[in-house]
Design a protein around this motif. Structure first.
Motif, PDB file in Angstrom:
ATOM      1  N   GLU A 276      42.523  60.311  58.094  1.00 53.78           N
ATOM      2  CA  GLU A 276      41.260  60.013  57.429  1.00 53.78           C
ATOM      3  C   GLU A 276      40.133  60.728  58.171  1.00 53.78           C
ATOM      4  O   GLU A 276      40.179  60.891  59.388  1.00 53.78           O
ATOM      5  CB  GLU A 276      40.975  58.513  57.423  1.00 53.78           C
ATOM      6  CG  GLU A 276      41.947  57.665  56.640  1.00 53.78           C
ATOM      7  CD  GLU A 276      41.652  56.199  56.808  1.00 53.78           C
ATOM      8  OE1 GLU A 276      41.205  55.562  55.831  1.00 53.78           O
ATOM      9  OE2 GLU A 276      41.873  55.683  57.927  1.00 53.78           O
ATOM     10  N   LYS A 277      39.108  61.083  57.428  1.00 53.96           N
ATOM     11  CA  LYS A 277      37.937  61.738  58.000  1.00 53.96           C
ATOM     12  C   LYS A 277      36.715  60.928  57.573  1.00 53.96           C
ATOM     13  O   LYS A 277      36.424  60.813  56.375  1.00 53.96           O
ATOM     14  CB  LYS A 277      37.841  63.183  57.508  1.00 53.96           C
ATOM     15  CG  LYS A 277      36.755  64.029  58.172  1.00 53.96           C
ATOM     16  CD  LYS A 277      36.854  65.466  57.662  1.00 53.96           C
ATOM     17  CE  LYS A 277      35.781  66.352  58.254  1.00 53.96           C
ATOM     18  NZ  LYS A 277      35.863  67.739  57.748  1.00 53.96           N
ATOM     19  N   LYS A 278      36.000  60.338  58.546  1.00 52.98           N
ATOM     20  CA  LYS A 278      34.886  59.445  58.241  1.00 52.98           C
ATOM     21  C   LYS A 278      33.694  59.788  59.130  1.00 52.98           C
ATOM     22  O   LYS A 278      33.787  60.623  60.031  1.00 52.98           O
ATOM     23  CB  LYS A 278      35.294  57.980  58.446  1.00 52.98           C
ATOM     24  CG  LYS A 278      36.467  57.515  57.580  1.00 52.98           C
ATOM     25  CD  LYS A 278      36.123  57.523  56.094  1.00 52.98           C
ATOM     26  CE  LYS A 278      37.293  57.045  55.256  1.00 52.98           C
ATOM     27  NZ  LYS A 278      36.994  57.085  53.790  1.00 52.98           N
ATOM     28  N   PHE A 279      32.568  59.111  58.901  1.00 54.86           N
ATOM     29  CA  PHE A 279      31.355  59.437  59.640  1.00 54.86           C
ATOM     30  C   PHE A 279      30.641  58.180  60.123  1.00 54.86           C
ATOM     31  O   PHE A 279      30.826  57.084  59.581  1.00 54.86           O
ATOM     32  CB  PHE A 279      30.397  60.248  58.757  1.00 54.86           C
ATOM     33  CG  PHE A 279      29.816  59.458  57.608  1.00 54.86           C
ATOM     34  CD1 PHE A 279      28.611  58.789  57.737  1.00 54.86           C
ATOM     35  CD2 PHE A 279      30.489  59.385  56.392  1.00 54.86           C
ATOM     36  CE1 PHE A 279      28.082  58.061  56.682  1.00 54.86           C
ATOM     37  CE2 PHE A 279      29.969  58.668  55.324  1.00 54.86           C
ATOM     38  CZ  PHE A 279      28.763  57.996  55.475  1.00 54.86           C
ATOM     39  N   ILE A 280      29.834  58.376  61.165  1.00 56.93           N
ATOM     40  CA  ILE A 280      28.799  57.428  61.537  1.00 56.93           C
ATOM     41  C   ILE A 280      27.465  58.143  61.352  1.00 56.93           C
ATOM     42  O   ILE A 280      27.370  59.358  61.501  1.00 56.93           O
ATOM     43  CB  ILE A 280      28.949  56.911  62.978  1.00 56.93           C
ATOM     44  CG1 ILE A 280      29.097  58.065  63.987  1.00 56.93           C
ATOM     45  CG2 ILE A 280      30.128  55.951  63.084  1.00 56.93           C
ATOM     46  CD1 ILE A 280      29.125  57.611  65.440  1.00 56.93           C
TER      47      ILE A 280
END
Length: 395
Positions: A162-166
């Motif tokens: 998975e590729k996510k952000f803050i």
């Protein structure tokens, strides 16, 4: 124009040889022991740059420890390792020497070092608040993501793919040293990917339901036209300082928030690419470029006046108010040809996309509170799959 608050606390230091002054800026922001975070000795110019940085730190009496091994689509495991090093070594500053991947990795390290919980599930999945991160400074070596002054950090969890952000104001680097000469030795594909990412950032701020943003529309148009003009020059003549300078500053401005004030951004393309990049570990800039073509084809009828203006103003397609749809289609074709000219794929299968993965890709794309992807397009999973199919056509 919507109400907004805007601030950008990053100090920009732009120009030739500025990286040699890095120690002074670290001291300005209270750094006494540094985590030096970078790709590693991947090519001769990087070796020399890191040697210069170490010499500057040594001369200034600033202690440092190194962490190398950053990869494109930076990985969570390395960030957690870096956070532990910061705690164990008592580092009070992180220096990112590199492009968007190194900077995003450094921002994640900075947040994780001061957080005691589950970084991935709490911060990236749960989007919880977190303590003020360890300060970060940047020596930039590519023009692309704008991470050198943005609020975001995009990270890949290699275990879940998975590729996510803050995304928090406290993530902005304290300073960004920007010497365009440091981009001279970038491979042409990476340079092209960077240019495509800049265009995507400006475009996704352009496609908004708030149309009374004439000034910021013009800013976004200027960024796109700048990249269209200078990117082919930089690819042909990699040491053209004028081209590299304009592209570098365009990348920063497109992503530090000022071009999105007073409007809701349409971030569907980036949200889709995050899932694609996480699954296939593919190049981010190439992904947003390819998906952008499909998104335009699928969504232009949702707001023909806005798409008409975009392609006539940002892409210089000949206006024809009596045939706006034809103008838009000509604009999409022009943009697609531009990608081919700079060496990027227009078929997402070249980036690893498989038909059997489309449902996962669609379901995994980040959604807004209404459960759809994008603030203008409001895409369902079915819509996203349809866009992927448009990106898998023979061109």
């Amino acid at each position: 124009m919507l109400n907004f608050e805007y601030s950008c606390s990053t100090k920009f230091v732009f120009g030739k040889e500025q990286q040699k002054n890095v120690a002074a800026y670290i001291k300005e922001f209270g750094g006494t022991k540094v985590l030096l975070h970078h790709y590693g000795d991947t090519y001769p110019a990087a070796v020399q740059l890191i040697a210069d940085v170490k010499a500057a730190l040594d001369d200034a009496g600033i202690a440092y420890v190194e962490l190398t091994g950053v990869q494109p689509n930076p990985k969570l495991a390395l960030c957690l390792k870096g956070a532990q090093i910061v705690r164990d070594e008592g580092c009070d500053f992180i220096l990112a020497v590199g492009g968007g991947s190194v900077i995003d990795s450094s921002k994640c390290i900075a947040a994780a070092a001061n957080y005691d919980g589950d970084v991935w599930n709490d911060l990236f999945i749960g989007q919880q608040e977190y303590p003020t991160p360890v300060p970060v400074g940047v020596i930039l070596t590519s023009a692309a993501t704008g991470s050198e002054s943005s609020c975001g950090s995009v990270i890949t969890n290699e275990e879940t793919r998975e590729k996510k952000f803050i995304y928090r104001e406290v993530n902005r680097p304290k300073f960004a040293i920007m010497n365009p000469e440091l981009t001279y030795t970038l491979p042409s594909f990476q340079t092209a990917c960077g240019g495509a990412d800049i265009i995507a950032h400006a475009s996704e701020r352009y496609f908004t339901v708030e149309h009374d943003n004439y000034f910021t529309d013009r800013l976004n148009e200027a960024v796109i036209k700048t990249v269209r003009h200078y990117l082919p020059i930089a690819l042909k003549d990699p040491e053209n300082y004028e081209a590299r300078s304009n592209i570098m500053w365009a990348a920063t401005m497109a992503m530090n928030g000022i071009f999105g004030v007073g409007r809701m951004d349409e971030m569907a393309v980036h949200n889709m690419q995050q899932e694609m990049g996480g699954l296939y570990d593919s190049a981010h800039g190439a992904g947003v470029a390819c998906l952008g073509i499909g998104w335009w084809k699928y969504c232009y009828k949702m707001d023909i006046p806005r798409f008409y203006r975009y392609f006539t103003e940002a892409w210089d397609v000949e206006p024809d108010p009596f045939n706006p749809e034809q103008v838009i289609l000509e604009g999409i074709e022009k943009a697609q040809k531009f990608l081919v000219e700079i060496g990027l794929p227009t078929d997402c299968r070249e980036l690893g996309v498989k038909e059997e993965d489309l449902q996962r890709l669609a379901d995994g794309a980040d959604r807004g509170p209404d459960g759809t992807c994008g603030t203008l397009s409001h895409l369902s999973s079915e819509d996203i799959i349809n866009i992927y199919h448009l990106c898998m056509e023979e061109n």
